[in-house]
Motif scaffolding. Structure first.
Motif, PDB file in Angstrom:
ATOM      1  N   LEU A  98       0.826  -1.201   0.000  1.00  0.00           N
ATOM      2  CA  LEU A  98       0.000   0.000   0.000  1.00  0.00           C
ATOM      3  C   LEU A  98       0.863   1.254   0.000  1.00  0.00           C
ATOM      4  CD1 LEU A  98      -2.803   1.212   0.037  1.00  0.00           C
ATOM      5  CD2 LEU A  98      -2.853   0.954   2.525  1.00  0.00           C
ATOM      6  N   LYS A  99       1.974   1.225   0.715  1.00  0.00           N
ATOM      7  CA  LYS A  99       2.902   2.363   0.742  1.00  0.00           C
ATOM      8  C   LYS A  99       3.414   2.669  -0.668  1.00  0.00           C
ATOM      9  CE  LYS A  99       7.289   3.749   2.911  1.00  0.00           C
ATOM     10  NZ  LYS A  99       6.815   4.716   3.900  1.00  0.00           N
ATOM     11  N   LYS A 100       3.834   1.607  -1.373  1.00  0.00           N
ATOM     12  CA  LYS A 100       4.326   1.776  -2.740  1.00  0.00           C
ATOM     13  C   LYS A 100       3.221   2.306  -3.656  1.00  0.00           C
ATOM     14  CE  LYS A 100       6.181  -0.927  -6.585  1.00  0.00           C
ATOM     15  NZ  LYS A 100       6.545  -2.285  -7.062  1.00  0.00           N
ATOM     16  N   THR A 101       2.017   1.752  -3.511  1.00  0.00           N
ATOM     17  CA  THR A 101       0.891   2.177  -4.349  1.00  0.00           C
ATOM     18  C   THR A 101       0.542   3.640  -4.112  1.00  0.00           C
ATOM     19  OG1 THR A 101       0.011  -0.080  -4.301  1.00  0.00           O
ATOM     20  CG2 THR A 101      -1.489   1.672  -4.966  1.00  0.00           C
ATOM     21  N   LEU A 119      -6.177   6.044  -9.171  1.00  0.00           N
ATOM     22  CA  LEU A 119      -6.614   4.823  -8.486  1.00  0.00           C
ATOM     23  C   LEU A 119      -6.877   3.704  -9.481  1.00  0.00           C
ATOM     24  CD1 LEU A 119      -9.121   6.275  -5.846  1.00  0.00           C
ATOM     25  CD2 LEU A 119      -6.823   5.426  -5.415  1.00  0.00           C
ATOM     26  N   LYS A 120      -7.438   4.039 -10.645  1.00  0.00           N
ATOM     27  CA  LYS A 120      -7.781   3.018 -11.634  1.00  0.00           C
ATOM     28  C   LYS A 120      -6.547   2.329 -12.216  1.00  0.00           C
ATOM     29  CE  LYS A 120     -12.209   5.044 -13.000  1.00  0.00           C
ATOM     30  NZ  LYS A 120     -13.001   5.687 -14.077  1.00  0.00           N
ATOM     31  N   PRO A 123      -5.788  -1.574 -10.030  1.00  0.00           N
ATOM     32  CA  PRO A 123      -7.052  -2.294  -9.771  1.00  0.00           C
ATOM     33  C   PRO A 123      -6.922  -3.410  -8.748  1.00  0.00           C
ATOM     34  CG  PRO A 123      -6.120  -2.932 -11.890  1.00  0.00           C
ATOM     35  CD  PRO A 123      -5.295  -1.799 -11.388  1.00  0.00           C
ATOM     36  N   THR A 124      -5.707  -3.920  -8.518  1.00  0.00           N
ATOM     37  CA  THR A 124      -5.553  -4.985  -7.526  1.00  0.00           C
ATOM     38  C   THR A 124      -5.680  -4.463  -6.097  1.00  0.00           C
ATOM     39  OG1 THR A 124      -3.148  -4.700  -7.571  1.00  0.00           O
ATOM     40  CG2 THR A 124      -4.098  -6.364  -9.042  1.00  0.00           C
ATOM     41  N   VAL A 125      -5.466  -3.163  -5.919  1.00  0.00           N
ATOM     42  CA  VAL A 125      -5.581  -2.547  -4.584  1.00  0.00           C
ATOM     43  C   VAL A 125      -6.905  -1.810  -4.444  1.00  0.00           C
ATOM     44  CG1 VAL A 125      -4.544  -0.921  -2.947  1.00  0.00           C
ATOM     45  CG2 VAL A 125      -3.078  -2.325  -4.414  1.00  0.00           C
ATOM     46  N   ALA A 131     -12.787   3.160  -7.098  1.00  0.00           N
ATOM     47  CA  ALA A 131     -12.385   4.197  -8.040  1.00  0.00           C
ATOM     48  C   ALA A 131     -13.575   4.992  -8.568  1.00  0.00           C
ATOM     49  CB  ALA A 131     -11.609   3.565  -9.196  1.00  0.00           C
ATOM     50  N   ASN A 132     -14.676   4.318  -8.867  1.00  0.00           N
ATOM     51  CA  ASN A 132     -15.845   5.010  -9.403  1.00  0.00           C
ATOM     52  C   ASN A 132     -16.518   5.892  -8.357  1.00  0.00           C
ATOM     53  OD1 ASN A 132     -16.858   4.098 -12.351  1.00  0.00           O
ATOM     54  ND2 ASN A 132     -15.720   2.431 -11.407  1.00  0.00           N
TER      55      ASN A 132
END
Length: 403
Positions: A98-101, A119-120, A123-125, A131-132
């Motif tokens: 999550l930090k990297k993302t 965010l899109k 998609p794995t996170v 996102a929507n």
């Protein structure tokens, strides 16, 4: 998309540095000029070497996502800029993935991307629902409200999943232990009695002969049986990855006498909460149904939702195709129909979700209360019967010796 590290000079002459995601260095130059920054140096970001241990730090848990979402909502509500919020939360994030993302998302937002678009890209996170909803919140200027709503949704979905796992794990564990005990007795304990009885020359009663025959069968075919079970499990897993196999297995789960009712209630609670949250957040109903179908968790329910979406696109109501699918209980369809007619579909869906959350709680409690006596009776009859069958010849032997 590669990430470039840049240094530049702003209009005031201050040297600035940062990172930007782009296809080429020229695209970075164009992006910096849009921000009125004169580039001094642009270099590709060095790739860091990461050592990943399976099962540790490679997945973002729902709990981590819920905490991040609630913290981000609080910071935005306090008036902090989005980039600063992401930078702060990434720096204090214990989950490495999550930090990297979050760091990559911050770089994208700094480069001019919207938060939802950033965010899109992960998609794995952050799934399409997340996102929507963020996209709808950005468009309506209600990002903090939407994030709070998302945090509540994730927490409730997490609790629902925990209840289902608890309902499944407890009986499966007890059954596994019971089967292991019976196999142990048949494999290691009964043969000891069998050798003793063969040397005594005492005629064996029928129950003892049956138990010893079962013991011999288990010892002879145990490895073949274990191989068959493992092969069956692997085959089911592979079959579940296909459309036809998943539809058949999910349909079978819904028709299971005890667990089917529980799984149906879970599916209804998940569908109504997801769709209600999306509609309340301003997501169009067609997009909401599309997202809800992807997060349904059951192929039969997913296909019913997709069919409903197609009928709504043709101008029909949402209640009629749901009723025709046969997946959703009549009460749910009726309440959704009332919600459509009164213009309060989102609140009606939320009420249905709350009701079925309580139904799941009750179903889990009933399931636990039902399984415990069944397992006690099973162990008492099987294990007790085996013990009695083994002691019957001993009693007969004592009688013969006494004479």
């Amino acid at each position: 998309m590669p990430i470039f590290v840049y240094r530049g000079r702003s209009r005031t002459g201050r040297v600035v540095a940062g990172r930007m995601e782009a296809n080429t260095p020229e695209a970075v130059v164009a992006g910096l000029r849009q921000q009125r920054i004169f580039p001094i140096s642009i270099k590709p970001q060095p790739k860091s070497i990461e050592f990943k241990i399976p099962g540790f730090g490679g997945r973002v848990k729902e709990k981590d996502l819920a905490v991040f979402t609630r913290q981000l909502a609080t910071m935005i509500d306090a008036g902090l800029p989005l980039v600063q919020c992401l930078e702060t939360l990434a720096s204090q994030q214990p989950n490495r993935q999550l930090k990297k993302t979050l760091t990559e998302i911050r770089v994208n937002v700094e480069g001019g991307s919207t938060f939802a678009a950033a965010l899109k890209r992960h998609p794995t996170v952050f799934n399409p629902l997340y996102a929507n909803m963020v996209e709808a919140g950005e468009a309506g200027g209600l990002l903090d409200t939407i994030l709070n709503r998302l945090a509540v949704y994730i927490e409730k979905a997490m609790n629902l999943r925990r209840k289902v796992k608890g309902a499944m794990i407890y009986p499966s564990t007890i059954v596994t232990v019971a089967i292991a005990v019976v196999i142990f007795l048949l494999t290691f304990v009964i043969p000891v009695f069998e050798g003793f009885f063969e040397g005594s020359g005492v005629p064996l009663p029928l129950p003892t002969q049956i138990v010893m025959a079962v013991s011999r069968f288990v010892r002879r075919y145990l490895l073949a049986g274990l191989s068959l079970v493992i092969t069956g499990i692997v085959g089911i897993r592979f079959s579940y990855k296909t459309e036809k196999g998943r539809r058949a297995i999910d349909g079978l789960f819904l028709r299971t006498p005890i667990f089917g009712s529980l799984l149906r209630k879970v599916a209804v609670a998940r569908f109504t909460r997801t769709l209600g949250t999306l509609i309340a957040s301003g997501v169009p109903i067609l997009d909401g149904l599309d997202i809800t179908a992807k997060t349904a968790g059951n192929k039969v329910v997913e296909e019913a939702i997709i069919e409903t979406r197609g009928n709504i696109a043709e101008g029909k109501t949402i209640a009629d195709p749901l009723r025709a699918s046969g997946v959703f209980p009549p009460m749910v369809v009726q309440m959704i129909s009332v919600g459509e007619q009164t213009g309060a579909l989102d609140s009606m869906l939320e009420k249905i979700a709350e009701f079925y959350d309580a139904e799941v709680d009750q179903a889990v409690a009933n399931l636990t209360a039902l399984i415990e006596p069944i397992l006690i009776v099973f162990l008492g009859v099987v294990v007790g019967g085996m013990i009695v069958a083994m002691y019957l010849p001993i009693f007969k032997l004592v009688t013969v010796i006494g004479r």
